[in-house]
Design a protein around this motif. Structure first.
Motif, PDB file in Angstrom:
ATOM      1  N   GLN B  95      54.159  42.067  55.024  1.00 51.26           N
ATOM      2  CA  GLN B  95      53.950  43.492  54.784  1.00 51.26           C
ATOM      3  C   GLN B  95      54.824  44.343  55.714  1.00 51.26           C
ATOM      4  N   GLN B  96      54.880  43.942  57.000  1.00 53.56           N
ATOM      5  CA  GLN B  96      55.650  44.728  57.983  1.00 53.56           C
ATOM      6  C   GLN B  96      57.074  44.206  58.154  1.00 53.56           C
ATOM      7  N   PHE B  97      57.605  43.505  57.195  1.00 57.37           N
ATOM      8  CA  PHE B  97      58.972  42.937  57.180  1.00 57.37           C
ATOM      9  C   PHE B  97      59.202  41.885  58.264  1.00 57.37           C
ATOM     10  N   ASN B  98      58.828  42.239  59.538  1.00 57.49           N
ATOM     11  CA  ASN B  98      59.006  41.321  60.665  1.00 57.49           C
ATOM     12  C   ASN B  98      60.423  40.791  60.803  1.00 57.49           C
ATOM     13  N   LEU B  99      61.416  41.651  60.602  1.00 57.12           N
ATOM     14  CA  LEU B  99      62.789  41.241  60.907  1.00 57.12           C
ATOM     15  C   LEU B  99      62.937  41.171  62.421  1.00 57.12           C
ATOM     16  N   PHE B 100      63.892  40.354  62.890  1.00 60.84           N
ATOM     17  CA  PHE B 100      64.115  40.233  64.326  1.00 60.84           C
ATOM     18  C   PHE B 100      64.995  41.399  64.781  1.00 60.84           C
ATOM     19  N   PRO B 101      64.455  42.318  65.594  1.00 62.38           N
ATOM     20  CA  PRO B 101      65.186  43.559  65.886  1.00 62.38           C
ATOM     21  C   PRO B 101      66.437  43.356  66.743  1.00 62.38           C
ATOM     22  N   HIS B 102      66.506  42.212  67.464  1.00 57.05           N
ATOM     23  CA  HIS B 102      67.655  42.004  68.348  1.00 57.05           C
ATOM     24  C   HIS B 102      68.820  41.325  67.629  1.00 57.05           C
ATOM     25  N   LEU B 103      68.638  41.015  66.344  1.00 57.86           N
ATOM     26  CA  LEU B 103      69.703  40.359  65.577  1.00 57.86           C
ATOM     27  C   LEU B 103      70.151  41.280  64.443  1.00 57.86           C
ATOM     28  N   THR B 104      71.422  41.148  64.045  1.00 62.03           N
ATOM     29  CA  THR B 104      71.883  41.925  62.897  1.00 62.03           C
ATOM     30  C   THR B 104      71.214  41.376  61.641  1.00 62.03           C
ATOM     31  N   ASN B 105      71.323  42.143  60.558  1.00 64.77           N
ATOM     32  CA  ASN B 105      70.730  41.680  59.303  1.00 64.77           C
ATOM     33  C   ASN B 105      71.281  40.314  58.917  1.00 64.77           C
ATOM     34  N   LEU B 106      72.593  40.151  59.101  1.00 65.60           N
ATOM     35  CA  LEU B 106      73.216  38.870  58.764  1.00 65.60           C
ATOM     36  C   LEU B 106      72.654  37.752  59.643  1.00 65.60           C
ATOM     37  N   GLU B 107      72.547  38.016  60.960  1.00 64.13           N
ATOM     38  CA  GLU B 107      72.039  36.995  61.878  1.00 64.13           C
ATOM     39  C   GLU B 107      70.570  36.676  61.604  1.00 64.13           C
ATOM     40  N   ASN B 108      69.810  37.685  61.159  1.00 65.39           N
ATOM     41  CA  ASN B 108      68.431  37.439  60.749  1.00 65.39           C
ATOM     42  C   ASN B 108      68.383  36.363  59.670  1.00 65.39           C
ATOM     43  N   ILE B 109      69.343  36.441  58.761  1.00 62.49           N
ATOM     44  CA  ILE B 109      69.336  35.511  57.632  1.00 62.49           C
ATOM     45  C   ILE B 109      69.884  34.143  58.031  1.00 62.49           C
TER      46      ILE B 109
END
Lengths: 395, 253
Positions: B95-109
């Motif tokens: 629900q809250q996405f929980n992406l890693f804020p210290h990584l770029t979108n690409l690095e998240n993936i």
């Protein structure tokens, strides 16, 4: 009725109502006041000094100090100059601060992590530790360790012996110290060879990682290789590169080895434990500031617990931990001036003696303050640099 | 019921008498169900009914205390190896996405593929870029999560889960934290995913999406599944009083 219409006269605003003029005016008045105050203080000081027959200079630093200093990392004699005495004070403050910071960090890290334990007993003990030591004045704690613990240790004849090599009594803690021997030179050759090998392996591994296009630790081979060469060298060197100088009872006291005096020990214990309680809180709140969802997201992409901590939690927690941790380091260094309570000859204690003997309170005070300032600013700069470096690594 | 018709086929998730307690609170009171390969199930129900907890037990974000879960032939037990194996097969969107804020979108993936699948960096990046293309935000690859909108963040989160090439995707209220105008862009991506044949379990209040995409709708209340049916039956001919009330309330606005 007509009075209610807004007075939008575009004419010139009188200066006593003009916000821009008033702003400059008030700042000017304030600045003038400060300068006046400082001038009065300076004149008072000069007059006071003239009354005492003193002039404001640092020439006295070259005079013979004439007082003894109970301990220090460099040799010192009462016939040395005041400048040298002051240096001994600085070195003592530096050594207590550095060792204290290392100890406080290790203990604080341990208790901070323990406070997050899922085990009730561990969590509660850690909480009790933190609440107890951070809520009692530090001065009280230092004096407690000095009079109620260290001074109550057995006397020299009944020393507590640890493994026959270390001794604890009411005159201090005696530990064995390594003494270099003539074969140290041969071992240093081994170390050099090991270092060369390590550099080569580091480059090879780094190139390999580039080729594999994988993240990794380029020193993975270099570090063990260096350690193995160093260890082999240790045993292959004829004779040992170091011998252990064991403290031994001679006459009324122990001689040889390293000695930590009761003053140093109690100050170190007091400072480390007090500061570690604060560091534990800093560590706990830093780790807790990383929301639960981050761990869950890391797990759900399949990262293991260690990877989750290293790649997701710590890179977010460390930038939050470092600034308050820096404050705690600065606090420890400044609180070390409480050394004077147990007569440990730190910067402030030595400076105090110098002031009493020479009456040069203003120059000495200035020197003490500048010394603390330089130490604190250096610590801050180093920690800021570390924070920038670690956040870059995290990426 | 649809689930029973398919039961002979190829269940990829099997749950037997699943129970879960939070201290004294009995959240899941015996869930027995199975999901077919390629099935798209929507799970709905009032808040506190255990629907989120149910899908969170499927990749061990929550432990279940009784019953069995078998995912793609692997039983979810306390065995760390099984847990890690299953987490690699099951993607999750929060629900809250929980992406890693210290990584770029690409690095998240790429984080999962590089660290868990042991993929080469350049290969993982190529995969990540094509996934970003698929969710229609390739131009945001080198930005950080905080620099893009909620809808875009959720699409990155979907791409992050897909990068592990999961066999099952779990969605835990993926649009509930979004501004209204961003809901459709996320639902579009999910719709596309559903048509590609992915096995999907979606906890959502988006009844339009459920009616259009789902093979089966499960209605949770107080820790049990009180009704499950294909969308047509579920909406037009609900059996249970509680379901009727829920449908009338959610479709009112």
């Amino acid at each position: 009725m007509e009075n209610n219409s807004p007075t939008t006269v575009s004419g010139k605003i009188p200066f006593w109502r003009d916000v821009r003029v008033l702003r400059v005016l008030f700042q000017g008045i304030f600045l003038l006041g400060v300068i006046l105050l400082l001038a009065i203080l300076y004149r008072n000081m000069l007059e006071g000094l003239r009354g005492l027959g003193l002039t404001l200079n640092f020439n006295f630093l070259q005079d013979e100090a004439g007082f003894d200093i109970s301990e220090g990392p460099i040799a010192y004699d009462p016939s040395d100059t005041y400048l040298k005495a002051f240096c001994v004070g600085i070195l003592n403050t530096l050594s207590i601060s550095i060792i204290g910071i290392v100890c406080a960090t290790l203990i604080g890290l341990l208790f901070g992590i323990a406070r997050l334990s899922s085990n009730w007993l561990i969590r509660t003990i850690a909480a009790a530790y933190v609440e107890c030591f951070r809520n009692i004045p530090l001065l009280l704690q230092i004096i407690f360790w000095y009079t109620a613990v260290v001074a109550q240790l057995p006397n020299v004849r009944e020393s507590i012996s640890l493994f026959g090599g270390a001794f604890i009594n009411n005159r201090g803690i005696y530990l064995p110290s390594p003494e270099p021997t003539s074969s140290l030179k041969i071992w240093l050759w081994f170390l050099g060879a090991g270092l060369l090998l390590a550099v080569i392996l580091y480059i090879v591994r780094w190139r390999q990682l580039q080729q594999l296009d994988r993240p990794g630790f380029p020193a993975k081979w270099a570090l063990p290789a260096f350690l193995i060469v160093a260890l082999c060298g240790w045993f292959l060197t004829p004779g040992r590169p170091f011998t252990l100088d064991l403290p031994a009872l001679q006459g009324f006291n122990y001689q040889g080895g390293m000695r930590f005096t009761p003053e140093f020990s109690s100050l170190l214990i007091g400072l480390s434990i007090y500061t570690s309680a604060f560091i534990a809180e800093v560590v706990r709140s830093g780790i807790q500031s990383v929301v639960k969802g981050q761990r869950e997201a890391a797990r759900s992409v399949g990262l293991k617990e260690g990877q989750t901590l290293r790649l997701v939690v710590l890179p977010q927690a460390i930038p939050i931990i470092v600034p308050p941790l820096t404050s705690q380091y600065l606090n420890l260094a400044k609180n070390s001036s409480l050394a004077t309570a147990v007569a440990f000859p730190d910067l402030f204690h030595v400076g105090d003696t110098m002031m009493n003997q020479t009456g040069q309170s203003i120059p000495v005070f200035a020197m003490i303050m500048v010394s603390y300032l330089v130490m604190s600013l250096t610590t801050s700069a180093a920690m800021n640099w570390y924070n920038r470096w670690i956040t870059r690594i995290g990426r | 019921m649809a689930a029973q018709e398919n039961a002979l086929n190829d269940p990829i998730i099997i749950c037997e008498d699943l129970h879960k307690w939070f201290d004294d609170f009995h959240v899941l009171k015996g869930i027995t169900t199975s999901f077919q390969k390629g099935e798209r199930a929507v799970i709905c129900g009032p808040s506190g009914s255990g629907k989120s907890t149910f899908i969170r037990t499927l990749n061990r974000l929550e432990e279940h205390q009784r019953g069995t879960i078998i995912i793609d032939g692997v039983e979810l037990t306390d065995d760390l190896r099984n847990i890690n194996l299953i987490r690699q097969e099951v993607g999750m969107v929060f629900q809250q996405f929980n992406l890693f804020p210290h990584l770029t979108n690409l690095e998240n993936i790429t984080l999962g593929p590089i660290r868990v699948r042991k993929m080469a960096k350049s290969e993982a990046e190529a995969v990540a870029l094509s996934l970003l293309e698929r969710v229609d935000i390739a131009d945001q690859a080198y930005k950080y999560p905080a620099e893009i909108s909620g809808g875009q963040q959720q699409r990155v989160a979907i791409a992050r889960a897909l990068a592990m090439e999961p066999k099952i995707m779990l969605f835990d209220e993926p649009t509930s934290a979004l501004d209204p105008e961003m809901i459709s862009e996320v639902l579009d991506v999910m719709r596309e995913l559903a048509h590609s044949g992915m096995t999907m379990l979606v906890v959502t209040h988006e009844m339009g999406f459920a009616r259009e995409v789902a093979d089966r709708i499960m209605f949770f209340d107080e820790g049990v599944v009180i009704e499950e049916a294909p969308p047509a039956d579920f909406f037009d001919n609900p059996q249970h009083e509680r379901t009727k009330l829920f449908i009338s309330q959610t479709l009112q606005h």
